[in-house]
Design a protein around this motif. Structure first.
Motif, mmCIF file in Angstrom:
data_model
loop_
_atom_site.group_PDB
_atom_site.id
_atom_site.type_symbol
_atom_site.label_atom_id
_atom_site.label_comp_id
_atom_site.label_asym_id
_atom_site.label_seq_id
_atom_site.Cartn_x
_atom_site.Cartn_y
_atom_site.Cartn_z
ATOM 1 N N VAL A 178 0.997 -1.203 0.067
ATOM 2 C CA VAL A 178 -0.051 0.006 0.007
ATOM 3 C C VAL A 178 0.824 1.242 -0.021
ATOM 4 C CG1 VAL A 178 -1.587 1.234 1.238
ATOM 5 C CG2 VAL A 178 -2.025 -1.164 1.063
ATOM 6 N N ASP A 179 2.018 1.506 0.874
ATOM 7 C CA ASP A 179 2.864 2.266 1.015
ATOM 8 C C ASP A 179 3.494 2.845 -0.197
ATOM 9 O OD1 ASP A 179 2.444 3.025 3.817
ATOM 10 O OD2 ASP A 179 3.376 1.227 3.970
ATOM 11 N N ASP A 180 3.975 1.679 -1.130
ATOM 12 C CA ASP A 180 4.696 1.488 -2.297
ATOM 13 C C ASP A 180 3.947 2.140 -3.513
ATOM 14 O OD1 ASP A 180 7.035 0.442 -1.045
ATOM 15 O OD2 ASP A 180 6.637 -1.461 -1.720
ATOM 16 N N LEU A 181 2.522 1.621 -3.528
ATOM 17 C CA LEU A 181 1.774 2.253 -4.476
ATOM 18 C C LEU A 181 1.616 3.742 -4.290
ATOM 19 C CD1 LEU A 181 -0.489 2.010 -6.823
ATOM 20 C CD2 LEU A 181 -2.100 1.366 -4.729
ATOM 21 N N ARG A 182 1.330 4.077 -3.020
ATOM 22 C CA ARG A 182 0.961 5.641 -2.660
ATOM 23 C C ARG A 182 2.361 6.381 -3.224
ATOM 24 N NH1 ARG A 182 0.028 5.452 2.706
ATOM 25 N NH2 ARG A 182 -2.216 5.179 2.247
ATOM 26 N N SER A 183 3.587 5.882 -2.844
ATOM 27 C CA SER A 183 4.528 6.734 -3.228
ATOM 28 C C SER A 183 4.864 6.596 -4.750
ATOM 29 C CB SER A 183 5.873 6.251 -2.417
ATOM 30 O OG SER A 183 6.017 4.974 -2.364
ATOM 31 N N ARG A 184 4.600 5.524 -5.455
ATOM 32 C CA ARG A 184 4.800 5.551 -6.996
ATOM 33 C C ARG A 184 3.643 6.649 -7.658
ATOM 34 N NH1 ARG A 184 4.778 -0.363 -6.411
ATOM 35 N NH2 ARG A 184 7.054 -1.007 -5.738
#
Ligand code: ZN
Length: 106
Positions: free
Chosen positions: A89-95
């Motif tokens: 979830v965090d990775d998606l947000r930062s991408r």
């Protein structure tokens, strides 16, 4: 500038595909569960560069359901053997934020 709390509107269009649809991992969720094909999404850059035709493109799930895919429970073989936390979830947000930044960068 922290933009994560403010809504941002970006006009996206689906890129014209050249040749047969290719199977590409989504640039945002990095998930291929076989339910969606990644498609090229193109956004015009902000400011003078955008007016000059400069765009940013990424391959993203055609149904834009990345938010759902990163919340799917991990299958046993996908879990980290070292017990590393699930950061999808965090990775998606930062991408996605990275993409927005690239579009907005003057
Ligand atoms: Zn995706």
């Amino acid at each position: 500038e922290d933009i994560s709390d403010e809504p941002v509107g970006i006009e996206l269009r689906v890129g014209t595909s050249v040749g047969p649809a290719r199977t590409t991992l989504c640039d945002w969720c990095r998930t291929d569960d076989g339910t969606s094909t990644a498609r090229l999404l193109v956004a015009r850059r902000a400011g003078p560069r955008g007016r000059a035709g400069d765009t940013v493109g990424q391959y993203v799930c055609g149904d834009l359901a990345c938010w759902k895919r990163v919340r799917r429970p991990l299958k046993p073989h996908e879990k980290s053997v070292t017990g590393a936390p699930d950061l999808r979830v965090d990775d998606l947000r930062s991408r996605v934020l990275e993409f927005v930044e690239r579009v907005r960068a003057a």
